[in-house]
Each structure stands twice: as structure tokens, then as C-alpha cells.
Design a protein around this motif. Structure first.
Motif, PDB file in Angstrom:
ATOM      1  N   ASP A  92       0.861  -1.040   0.036  1.00 16.76           N
ATOM      2  CA  ASP A  92      -0.061  -0.004   0.182  1.00 16.76           C
ATOM      3  C   ASP A  92       0.933   1.161  -0.001  1.00 16.76           C
ATOM      4  N   LEU A  93       1.008   2.003  -1.329  1.00 18.07           N
ATOM      5  CA  LEU A  93       1.944   3.090  -1.106  1.00 18.07           C
ATOM      6  C   LEU A  93       1.298   4.202  -0.756  1.00 18.07           C
ATOM      7  N   GLY A  95       0.456   5.453   2.146  1.00 16.28           N
ATOM      8  CA  GLY A  95       1.445   6.119   3.279  1.00 16.28           C
ATOM      9  C   GLY A  95       2.835   6.092   2.777  1.00 16.28           C
ATOM     10  N   GLY A  96       3.712   6.576   3.671  1.00 16.27           N
ATOM     11  CA  GLY A  96       5.185   6.383   3.370  1.00 16.27           C
ATOM     12  C   GLY A  96       5.459   4.901   4.035  1.00 16.27           C
ATOM     13  N   SER A  97       6.841   5.088   4.120  1.00 14.01           N
ATOM     14  CA  SER A  97       7.371   3.557   4.679  1.00 14.01           C
ATOM     15  C   SER A  97       7.312   3.620   6.302  1.00 14.01           C
TER      16      SER A  97
END
Lengths: 176, 503
Positions: A92-93, A95-97
Motif C-alpha cells: 500500500d503505497l 502512506g510512507g514507509s
């Protein structure tokens, strides 16, 4: 060469280029790596004259290329080049890492690196699986530990009996 | 022909059939499982090479390769999120078919098309491999140098959207390949004695494919479950058959040659097949809404290219896809060096492997048609267990390579690099091929210069070498031309259609 990112959101085209500043970090990494390779090349002695391809040659070529690529990446970054981070089924891109997950997983893996020979694979392997499952959000303690222990003991015996590869038994040496 | 029959005799022993079944099942399972691809699976299974006989292990790996190619299509069709780059195209029509209640037909045309393409591809491989063998034996070191250079350049340039990132990956790989003793001196060892034999390729492969991927997914784990379309038992009606068989054959025709070329396997032929089918279809209005041709063609191309990949790998020792690269590592851990002499020196092994490809292919069809609903259940495995399991087996595989905790530390460091590569969209294939081919590139150059006594003109002294340099020049020229035209007319229709799906 500025590559146009294919997944630019169609909604609001950015007026100013969005700079992915983390990418400078990658450029620095490349520069350090390139510098190390070149520096290492200079320390290689060119042995006998019959050595037509001294071991430093490839080091110079590769190191110089890394340095050049580092500059190119930095320039591309400054000009608004953003990477298309890898997508996938479970990714799921939006959000950030998740740095916390990452750090915890690295910690779990490090525990294994430092303790595998002391405690043995059956113990550290079980810790590895259970810990990783916990970090990733599983809260079924009994089931997690049970699977972890089953996996680590199972692989210990499978490698020892099936593949003839002895994994470290550690504190359980003699028991197993 | 006798050789092939001997090969079948070897492939059909109970042990080897067992390994083929195991490979096909594992391959399909991991193809279906999110986050794991065939390259990662073979990397994780490299420890079996320590005690399982070469023949059996390679048969299993071939099964994994074919199975993984097929398994990826199941995910594409039922989930619309392709796990492997080779099944991106399948998702376009396949998932639309599934949404309109034709999941069973999509799965069936994918399975049967894979079988047809895999079989034809294997026949071509068997016909071509013995003819290529004697040709390549005549090549000298300068030609080898040129061929490897060509492979490195084309794998880097042809794939992916950013050439810059491709070259970054390539040179990082080449830099890793420098590690080790060279002319009796330690090179790039950072002062570690453990590195004087070079970086263990198993560790690199596991770190970049398995650990990097697991860390990447873990840091972006989707918390909402994906919508999975339930699959029935695959079957096709008469009209599905008549609409599928030509795309299967055309897909095969695209897939095999592109697989054999060092252009990174299945991405280009699946795309070409899709475009062709859309143009030739009698039902163009169905494209974008679930046209069976759009699944049949690309899936056939996908599997045919897997067969094609094996040709340069066996004949030249040249891996052109990630999975082939890892299989090559497996060969090397048996002390086998695929390449010119390999085919003649290991006839039995090669023919057993080729024969087992037929077996694997037939097994795929037999197992997958009835098992499709079971495979679909795999998509529901709890993610914490899946990724914890990958970390567990990655660690195990890296440790058992040389039983040293040092390698585990290296695994972690390279795993973080693998994570960073995914973050910055740096492709992994050029890196892994750079690690493998880098040392051999240096070896061939050194040999060529030794023979010519330091005269560099020897490098373009063989016709095969000249051809390679010409092709390289063409590739680079084409690249520059495309850049100059500004890439404005982007022909990547599937990309845009994929985006539409998401919106």
C-alpha cells in the motif's frame, strides 16, 4: 536525463517539481561506494609485467561509473525526478514507509545474527519467526510461538538429517 | 532422439518425478502467493543443492520456474495485482473477465495456453540447443566478452522506465562482483577475511530478492484485505477454445525468441502479444472489458519466454531473467559451469533437464485445472506469517550457504540495500546479473589480452564480437533517438488502462 514518472497523480499537476530528497541519500551512497572502489583500485599493486589486465582496471571503470551515476542521480533528483516505488499485491503505497516496522524487523534479524552461534538455530529461529510475526501485527501469541518453534526445530532436523547440513545447536547442544 | 529418450528415462524415475511434482506445486504456490516470485523461491531453496543430486534439484527448479510463471497468472486474474512483472498484462483482461463472472474461463485459457506454449517452447529448445552448442564452442574470449557486455547493456537498457536506475543497479552489481582476491591481493574486502573468496552469490540473491522484498512489503503492508474473486473449476466453452488457440500460438511465437534474447524475459513479448491480439481480434469491443484473447496470448508468451530463457543459459551460461540467474547460481554450486562445453560434457544432465520440462509442463496442466480453487485459498494466508516465514527461510538459506554468522550480517546489510532499491525504483535484475557476469567479464577480458599479449584490438577481432558491438551501438542509438523525440508519444497503453482500473 529526466524520466517522466508514470504514476504522477492526474489530479494536480505540480507547478514546481517535487523533489524526493531521500533520493539524495541514494546519490550519496553511490558516491561513497564509487569513491571506495576507486580508492581500493589505487591500492592494488600492479604485479608482473605479464599481467595485461591489472586488477585495478575494473575497479577504476566501475568506481568511476558509480561516481558519474551518483552525480546524474543527484541532478535528476534536483530536476524533479521521482521514483515509481515498487508496487505489489500486499503493498500500500499511499502512506510512507513504516520506519518502526523496519527498525524492529532489523532488530529481530540482528538478534539472530549475534546469537545464532551462542543460543543455536532452534532457539534464535523461533525468536526470529515469532518476533517478525509480532512486528507485522500478529497477536496470537500461542499460535505464533508454536509455529515458530515448529519451524525452527523442523528445519534444524530437516537440514541435519535430510540435507546433511548441521545448523548450530547452541545451548541445546547434546539435548537435540 | 536417443538422447532425448535417455533424458525421459532419467526424468521419469520415481525420485525425479517426485521432484518435478514438488517443483511444480511449489512454483505455482509461490506464483500465487503475494510477495514471492519464482526467483525468490529458487533463491530460498538453494540449500537443497548441498545434498540433493544435481539432476533432481535442477528438475525441481525447472518445475518452479514453469509453475511460478503460471501461478502468477492466477493472482493477476483473481486479484488484479500481478505479483510478477510478466503477468502485468494478464491482469488487464483477466481480471475484467473475473469480474464479469468468467474467472473459470480466464484461468482455463491461461492454464491450457501455458501448456501449449511451454510444450512448443520446449520442443524449440530441444531442436535449437544441440545446434547452438557446436557454434558457441568456436567462439573465443573476445566474443564471449562482447556477448556478456551485450547482455549486460541490453538487460539494463531494455527494461524499466528509467535507464539511469538500470545503470545504477548494474554498476552496484559489478562493484559487488569485484569483491574477492584478485592477482593474489584482496580487493574490495573491507578488511574482512570472510570476503576474500568474494561475496557468496547465494547471500546476494537471497538478500536482494527475499529479504529486500519482505522488508519492503512489511514497511507498506496493506491493512485492508484485498478483494478476491472466488474461482470455480476452470473450463472453457467451444467458442472460448476457438478464440483462444490462435492467440496461444501467436503468443508462443513472440515469447520464445524474446526469452532467448538477453532482453529480460517476458515483459516485452507479453506486451506485444496483447497489442497484436487486440488488433487482430474479431471482438475488439471486448478489449478492456474482459476479452479472452487478451489472456490467452500474453499467458502463452509468458511461458514460451521461460523456455526461451533456458537456451542462452544452457548454451552460453548467460542468464537473461532473475529466475534464470538464480538457477545459474544453483548450477555453479554443483561446480557446473553452463556454457560452450557444458552441453557436450554433461549430455545426460542436460537431456534429463529438457525431458523434465515436458514432464513439468504436463504436470502443471494436470494439477492446475482441478486445483485452481485451492490455489485461490492461498491468497488468504495471514500476512504476518507469510512475511515472517520469508524472513525465516531467507536467514536459513543465507546461513547454511557457509555456516557463518558473518554472512547473516551481510544478508541484513544487502537486504537493506534491496529495500532501498525498491524505494528508489532501482531494478534488481541488472544488479544480480552484474554480480554474476562481472567476474566472468573480467576473466574473459584477461584471457583475451593474455592471448593477444596486451593488444586491445583483439577485442574486435572476431566476427561474433563485431556483431555484438554493432547491436549494442544500435540499442544505444535507438535509446538516444527515443530520448530526443522526448518520449512524448508513450505507446504504453496497458499502463494507462491499468491506471483506469485503479480509479
Amino acid at each position: 536525463m529526466p524520466e517522466q514518472s508514470q504514476q504522477i497523480p492526474q489530479t494536480t499537476p505540480p507547478a514546481r517539481p517535487v523533489v524526493d530528497s531521500a533520493q539524495y541519500g541514494m546519490a550519496v551512497f553511490l558516491a561513497v561506494a564509487g569513491a571506495y572502489v576507486v580508492d581500493n583500485g589505487t591500492q592494488m599493486r600492479s604485479s608482473a609485467s605479464k599481467d595485461f589486465l591489472p586488477p585495478s582496471t575494473f575497479a577504476y571503470v566501475v568506481g568511476a561509473a558509480l561516481l558519474a551515476l551518483s552525480v546524474l542521480l543527484a541532478v535528476a533528483t534536483a530536476r524533479g525526478d521521482t521514483p515509481d516505488a515498487e508496487d505489489g499485491e500486499d503493498v500500500d503505497l499511499a502512506g510512507g514507509s513504516d520506519v518502526r516496522t523496519l527498525v524492529l524487523l532489523a532488530a529481530v534479524l540482528s538478534v539472530n545474527v549475534f546469537l545464532i552461534e551462542l543460543l543455536g538455530w532452534p532457539v534464535t529461529g523461533a525468536i526470529l519467526f515469532t518476533g517478525a510475526a509480532w512486528v507485522l501485527g500478529s497477536r496470537h501469541w500461542v499460535r505464533d510461538v508454536a509455529i515458530g518453534v515448529a519451524l525452527s526445530f523442523g528445519t534444524f532436523y530437516a537440514f541435519y538429517l535430510g540435507l546433511g547440513v548441521p545448523l548450530p545447536a547452541g545451548i541445546l547442544n547434546g539435548v537435540l | 532422439m536417443d538422447l532425448l529418450l535417455d533424458g525421459f528415462a532419467a526424468a521419469l524415475t520415481p525420485t525425479n518425478i517426485l521432484f518435478a511434482v514438488l517443483g511444480v506445486l511449489l512454483g505455482t504456490a509461490v506464483g500465487v502467493l503475494p510477495g514471492i516470485g519464482p526467483a525468490m523461491t529458487v533463491a530460498l531453496l538453494l540449500p537443497v543443492t548441498y545434498s540433493v543430486p544435481a539432476e533432481s534439484a535442477l528438475i525441481m527448479f525447472a518445475g518452479i520456474y514453469y509453475g511460478g510463471m503460471y501461478g502468477g497468472s492466477t493472482t493477476s486474474i483473481l486479484l488484479n495485482t500481478p505479483g510478477e512483472s510478466s503477468s502485468v498484462i494478464t491482469a488487464l483482461e483477466g481480471n475484467k473477465m473475473a469480474k464479469t463472472g468468467r474467472a473459470a474461463q480466464a484461468l482455463a485459457t491461461a492454464a491450457i495456453g501455458s501448456f501449449v506454449a511451454g510444450t512448443i517452447g520446449t520442443v524449440l529448445l530441444i531442436l535449437l540447443a544441440p545446434t547452438v552448442g557446436p557454434l558457441v564452442v568456436k567462439l573465443g574470449a573476445p566474443s564471449y566478452f562482447a556477448i556478456m557486455l551485450l547482455a549486460l547493456v541490453s538487460v539494463t537498457v531494455v527494461l524499466g522506465s528509467s535507464k539511469l536506475r538500470g545503470f545504477i543497479a548494474l554498476f552496484l552489481g559489478l562493484a559487488m562482483g569485484l569483491v574477492g582476491m584478485s592477482s593474489g591481493q584482496p580487493r574490495m574486502t573491507f578488511g574482512f577475511a570472510e570476503l576474500s573468496d568474494g561475496i557468496e552469490i547465494v547471500v546476494v540473491a537471497v538478500a536482494i530478492f527475499a529479504l529486500g522484498e519482505a522488508l519492503w512489503v512489511a514497511a507498506h503492508l496493506r491493512r485492508t484485505p484485498l478483494e478476491i474473486i472466488p474461482a470455480g473449476r476452470p473450463w472453457m466453452s467451444r467458442s472460448d477454445w476457438s478464440r483462444s488457440w490462435k492467440p496461444w500460438l501467436r503468443g508462443t511465437a513472440f515469447g520464445f525468441p524474446f526469452g532467448a534474447l538477453p532482453a529480460g524475459g517476458a515483459e516485452i513479448p507479453t506486451f506485444l502479444s496483447y497489442v497484436t491480439e487486440r488488433r487482430l481480434s474479431k471482438h475488439p469491443e471486448e478489449f478492456g472489458k474482459g476479452a479472452i484473447e487478451g489472456v490467452a496470448g500474453p499467458e502463452a508468451a509468458n511461458n514460451a519466454s521461460a523456455a526461451g530463457t533456458l537456451l542462452p543459459m544452457l548454451a552460453l551460461g548467460l542468464p537473461t531473467t532473475a529466475t534464470a540467474a538464480v538457477i545459474l547460481v544453483a548450477f555453479e554450486s554443483y561446480g557446473l559451469q553452463p556454457g560452450p562445453q557444458f552441453m557436450t560434457q554433461n549430455e545426460e544432465l542436460v537431456w534429463a533437464l529438457l525431458a523434465s520440462l515436458f514432464v513439468a509442463n504436463a504436470l502443471l496442466l494436470v494439477l492446475n485445472l482441478p486445483l485452481a480453487p485451492v490455489w485461490a485459498k492461498l491468497l488468504r494466508i495471514p500476512r504476518p506469517y507469510l512475511y515472517a516465514g520469508i524472513l525465516f527461510f531467507a536467514t536459513l538459506g543465507a546461513y547454511s550457504a557457509s555456516a557463518s554468522a558473518f554472512d547473516l550480517g551481510l544478508l541484513l546489510v544487502l537486504g537493506v540495500l534491496g529495500f532501498a532499491m525498491r524505494r528508489f525504483a532501482i531494478p534488481v535484475l541488472p544488479l544480480i546479473i552484474g554480480v554474476i557476469l562481472g567476474p566472468r567479464l573480467e576473466e574473459q577480458l584477461s584471457e583475451a589480452l593474455d592471448i593477444s599479449r596486451g593488444d586491445y584490438s583483439t577485442l574486435w577481432g572476431e566476427p561474433a564480437a563485431i556483431i555484438c558491438y554493432l547491436v549494442m551501438a544500435l540499442v544505444v542509438a535507438g535509446l538516444v533517438a527515443a530520448q530526443l523525440r522526448g518520449n512524448r508519444q508513450d505507446t504504453r497503453t496497458p499502463e494507462t488502462e491499468k491506471d483506469e482500473v485503479h480509479t
